[in-house]
Design a protein around this motif. Sequence first.
Motif, PDB file in Angstrom:
ATOM      1  N   GLY A 423      10.581 -37.804  18.940  1.00  9.46           N
ATOM      2  CA  GLY A 423      11.098 -36.517  18.480  1.00  9.46           C
ATOM      3  C   GLY A 423      11.758 -36.608  17.129  1.00  9.46           C
ATOM      4  N   GLY A 424      11.486 -37.664  16.385  1.00  9.97           N
ATOM      5  CA  GLY A 424      12.095 -37.873  15.080  1.00  9.97           C
ATOM      6  C   GLY A 424      12.370 -39.346  14.849  1.00  9.97           C
ATOM      7  N   LYS A 425      12.768 -39.659  13.629  1.00  8.75           N
ATOM      8  CA  LYS A 425      13.071 -41.037  13.267  1.00  8.75           C
ATOM      9  C   LYS A 425      14.571 -41.222  13.082  1.00  8.75           C
ATOM     10  N   VAL A 426      15.024 -42.444  13.368  1.00 10.40           N
ATOM     11  CA  VAL A 426      16.420 -42.782  13.146  1.00 10.40           C
ATOM     12  C   VAL A 426      16.485 -44.138  12.447  1.00 10.40           C
ATOM     13  N   ARG A 427      17.370 -44.255  11.479  1.00  9.85           N
ATOM     14  CA  ARG A 427      17.604 -45.532  10.798  1.00  9.85           C
ATOM     15  C   ARG A 427      18.973 -46.033  11.213  1.00  9.85           C
ATOM     16  N   LEU A 428      19.004 -47.263  11.733  1.00  9.00           N
ATOM     17  CA  LEU A 428      20.216 -47.836  12.317  1.00  9.00           C
ATOM     18  C   LEU A 428      20.575 -49.142  11.635  1.00  9.00           C
ATOM     19  N   ARG A 429      21.889 -49.390  11.571  1.00  3.00           N
ATOM     20  CA  ARG A 429      22.383 -50.684  11.106  1.00  3.00           C
ATOM     21  C   ARG A 429      23.176 -51.314  12.250  1.00  3.00           C
ATOM     22  N   GLN A 430      22.795 -52.529  12.629  1.00  3.53           N
ATOM     23  CA  GLN A 430      23.446 -53.212  13.745  1.00  3.53           C
ATOM     24  C   GLN A 430      24.307 -54.368  13.251  1.00  3.53           C
ATOM     25  N   LYS A 431      25.506 -54.468  13.804  1.00  2.00           N
ATOM     26  CA  LYS A 431      26.398 -55.617  13.572  1.00  2.00           C
ATOM     27  C   LYS A 431      26.820 -56.142  14.929  1.00  2.00           C
ATOM     28  N   THR A 432      26.824 -57.452  15.075  1.00  2.00           N
ATOM     29  CA  THR A 432      27.160 -58.019  16.377  1.00  2.00           C
ATOM     30  C   THR A 432      27.831 -59.372  16.233  1.00  2.00           C
ATOM     31  N   ALA A 440      28.600 -55.309  19.983  1.00  2.00           N
ATOM     32  CA  ALA A 440      27.494 -54.878  19.129  1.00  2.00           C
ATOM     33  C   ALA A 440      27.748 -53.431  18.729  1.00  2.00           C
ATOM     34  N   THR A 441      27.593 -53.134  17.450  1.00  2.00           N
ATOM     35  CA  THR A 441      27.832 -51.783  16.936  1.00  2.00           C
ATOM     36  C   THR A 441      26.600 -51.282  16.202  1.00  2.00           C
ATOM     37  N   LEU A 442      26.203 -50.037  16.508  1.00  2.00           N
ATOM     38  CA  LEU A 442      25.116 -49.375  15.808  1.00  2.00           C
ATOM     39  C   LEU A 442      25.691 -48.270  14.940  1.00  2.00           C
ATOM     40  N   GLU A 443      25.348 -48.308  13.674  1.00  2.00           N
ATOM     41  CA  GLU A 443      25.717 -47.233  12.755  1.00  2.00           C
ATOM     42  C   GLU A 443      24.453 -46.457  12.387  1.00  2.00           C
ATOM     43  N   VAL A 444      24.484 -45.150  12.556  1.00  3.94           N
ATOM     44  CA  VAL A 444      23.334 -44.312  12.237  1.00  3.94           C
ATOM     45  C   VAL A 444      23.354 -44.020  10.736  1.00  3.94           C
ATOM     46  N   VAL A 445      22.395 -44.580  10.012  1.00  2.00           N
ATOM     47  CA  VAL A 445      22.310 -44.387   8.570  1.00  2.00           C
ATOM     48  C   VAL A 445      21.692 -43.030   8.250  1.00  2.00           C
ATOM     49  N   SER A 446      20.629 -42.691   8.956  1.00  2.00           N
ATOM     50  CA  SER A 446      19.985 -41.387   8.791  1.00  2.00           C
ATOM     51  C   SER A 446      19.257 -41.054  10.081  1.00  2.00           C
ATOM     52  N   SER A 447      18.983 -39.756  10.287  1.00  2.00           N
ATOM     53  CA  SER A 447      18.328 -39.351  11.527  1.00  2.00           C
ATOM     54  C   SER A 447      17.666 -37.996  11.365  1.00  2.00           C
ATOM     55  N   SER A 448      16.470 -37.868  11.963  1.00  2.00           N
ATOM     56  CA  SER A 448      15.808 -36.571  12.057  1.00  2.00           C
ATOM     57  C   SER A 448      15.642 -36.158  13.517  1.00  2.00           C
ATOM     58  N   LEU A 449      16.367 -36.848  14.413  1.00  2.00           N
ATOM     59  CA  LEU A 449      16.284 -36.551  15.839  1.00  2.00           C
ATOM     60  C   LEU A 449      16.907 -35.190  16.134  1.00  2.00           C
ATOM     61  N   ARG A 450      16.285 -34.477  17.051  1.00  2.00           N
ATOM     62  CA  ARG A 450      16.809 -33.161  17.441  1.00  2.00           C
ATOM     63  C   ARG A 450      17.349 -33.176  18.863  1.00  2.00           C
ATOM     64  N   GLN A 451      16.998 -34.199  19.620  1.00  2.00           N
ATOM     65  CA  GLN A 451      17.428 -34.286  21.005  1.00  2.00           C
ATOM     66  C   GLN A 451      18.121 -35.627  21.245  1.00  2.00           C
ATOM     67  N   PRO A 452      19.029 -35.691  22.209  1.00  2.00           N
ATOM     68  CA  PRO A 452      19.629 -36.984  22.576  1.00  2.00           C
ATOM     69  C   PRO A 452      18.552 -37.954  23.065  1.00  2.00           C
ATOM     70  N   VAL A 453      18.813 -39.226  22.895  1.00  2.00           N
ATOM     71  CA  VAL A 453      17.878 -40.261  23.343  1.00  2.00           C
ATOM     72  C   VAL A 453      18.622 -41.257  24.221  1.00  2.00           C
ATOM     73  N   ALA A 454      17.853 -42.009  24.995  1.00  2.00           N
ATOM     74  CA  ALA A 454      18.422 -43.065  25.829  1.00  2.00           C
ATOM     75  C   ALA A 454      18.543 -44.335  25.002  1.00  2.00           C
TER      76      ALA A 454
END
Length: 588
Positions: A423-432, A440-454
Motif C-alpha cells: 500500500g506504499g513505500k517506507v524508508r527506514l533507518r535502523q539502529k541497534t 532496536a530503533t526504527l526511524e521513518v525517513v519517508s513514507s507513502s503508506l496510507r494504512q497501518p502495517v504489521a
Amino acid sequence: TIIRLMSMDDEGRMTRREMVALLGVAPAATWAAAEKGVPQPVAFDSIEVAGDLSKRAGQNFDRLEAPYYAPPRVFASENAQKWPGDVEGRTVLALTLLARSTHREARYLDAILEQYPGRMNEDGYFGPRLNLKAIDEQQLSGHGWVLRGLSEHVEWRRDVRSREMLDRMVRNLALPTRGRHSSYPIDPVARKHGTGGAFGDIASQIGNWKVSTDIGCDFIFLDGVTHAYKVLKTPALKALADEMIARYLEVDLVRIQAQAHASLTGLRALLRHYEETGDQSLLAAAEQRFRTYRAEAMTENYANYNWFGRPTATEPCAIIDSFIVAMQLWQHTGRASYLEDAHLIYFNGLGRGQRNNGGYGTDTCAGASDPFLKVRHYEAYWCCTMRGGEGNARAIQYSYFSRPGELTLPMYGDSTATVDLGGGKVRLRQKTGYPYEGAATLEVVSSSLRQPVALRFAAPAWTRSHRVRVNGKEVAAQAKGGFVVVRAGLHAGDTVQLDFALENGWRDTINPHSIRGYRALFAGPLMLGCETATEVKLPADARLSPDGRGQFRAEPGGVRLTRINDLNELAVTERDPCVRQVLFQPPR
C-alpha cells in the motif's frame, strides 16, 4: 540479438520465464511466492548496511581484491587442474553478490568475465572435455560455482555475454551428463572413508565416475544446475535437476560420511528448486536433511564437522550454507527454531571463521574430542574466503523481509532500507545494540503508506521482557511465532523502539556426539570462551558479570570470558591458534 541468445524449450519456443527476463520485470516465481504470502527478502538495491556487518563485508571484499583473485592469477590456482572452474567460479559469484549488496564496484569482476572464454576449452567450460566413461565429479563440482556465478550475474546485469556462456556451458557440459547421475556412487562400502584433506582429491573410479574424497561434491554441481534452470527455464535442464535431486535424496549422509559442505550445498539446491516448482516434498526433504545435519555434524559453536562422522575441522563454506538454509527454512515454514539457528550460526560459526585479513579459515570441531576451539587453517583462501562473499551478501539481504501490509526484522543490524509494503513505500533507518544489548530503533525517513502495517520483531528464545514504543508511547504487542508483533501507521518522522532483555548463562550441548558432562556459556546469542591453554572448571552456579563489549567475568572466581567471534578484529599471526575453552565441566 538478445532474443537469439535466449534458450528455447524443447519445441523451440521462448518460455514465459525468459520473456519475463527479457522484459526485466519480476520473475514468475517471485509473483507465485507473493501470492502464497511467503515473506520475501528486500531487494539488494533497497538496503544499505552499516555497523559490524558492513565492516565484515568490506573486509571480505578487500581480501577478494588481492592478487590471488585478480586476473590472470585467478585462472592459475594451485588447484586449477584438480578442480577446474572452482576458484574462478567462486570468485565471480562472490564479487557479483558483494557488489550488489554493498553497492561498491567490483574492481576485477568485468575483467575476469572478459577472460573467461579464452580460458575455457572449445566446448565452453574449464578443464578437459567431458568423458562420459570417466566423469570427474571435481570438474562438475567446480562448475557448480561457475554456473552459479554466471546465473547471479545474468540476474543482476541482464548481461547477454554471461547468459551466452551460461547457455553454452549447460548445453555442452551439464545436459550431456543427464542419465548418469542416477548411477552416481552412493554405496557407503564402495566409497573410501577417512581419506582426503583440505583440498580434496580423486579417490578412485567407480563405474563411470571418478569420485572425490569430498564425498558428495557432485551435489555442488546440482546447486549450479538448479540456479541455471531458474535463469534459463528449459525442460531438459529441469529433468537433469530432478534426476540429481532424486539421487541426492537416496544418499545416507551419515553412513557414507558425506562432506558437510557438499551436502548442505545440495540442500540449498533443493530449496531453490522448491521455490521454482512449488513441490512441497522438496521442502519436507530439506527439513529432514537439515535435522540430520544439525544432530550429526554441527559443532558446539554452530560450525560443522567437515565430514559426517569425521570431525577433523570446520569449514566456513559449509557454515555459510547452513546459515542460508536455516534462513530459508524459516522463511518457508515460519518455524522460529530455524531463525534461532540462523542467529547462532551467524554469530558463532560464521563470525568465528572470519580472520583479520578479511578471509575465512577453519577451526577444530568444538566438543568433538575436547572443550577447546582452536584455529586449524588461518585462511582457506582457495575456497572459504570466496564463499564469505555470499555469506555476507545474504546476511545483508536477510536483514528485512516483507509481504503486503507486513514488515519483518528477522535479524538486527544498523542499516537503511526502502520497502514496498503493497500500500506504499517506507524508508527506514535502523539502529541497534544487538547482539550486545537488547534494543532496536526504527526511524521513518519517508513514507507513502496510507494504512497501518504489521511490524514483526524477532524475539529469539534468549530474549525476554519485550517492550515496544511508538513515538515514545508504549503500545500493545503480541508474541507470535518467535516474533513480537505490533501494528503501526508509519509516517515520516515516526520512531518505533523495541527494548528487551538478553538472557546470559549456561546452555546444554547440542550435538549428542560431543564430550559428556560439559555445558556452554552464552550471552544472548553469543558463545563465550576463555583464553587458556589448560582446562578451567567453573562452578555450576557461575554467573556472568559484564566486563566490556562482549566480555564478562564468571563469578565467583573472576574467570574472564569473551565472545568467540572477534578474530576479524584481533591482530594475530597466521601461526596463532587463538585457543578458547568453550565448554566447561563443573568441578566434582
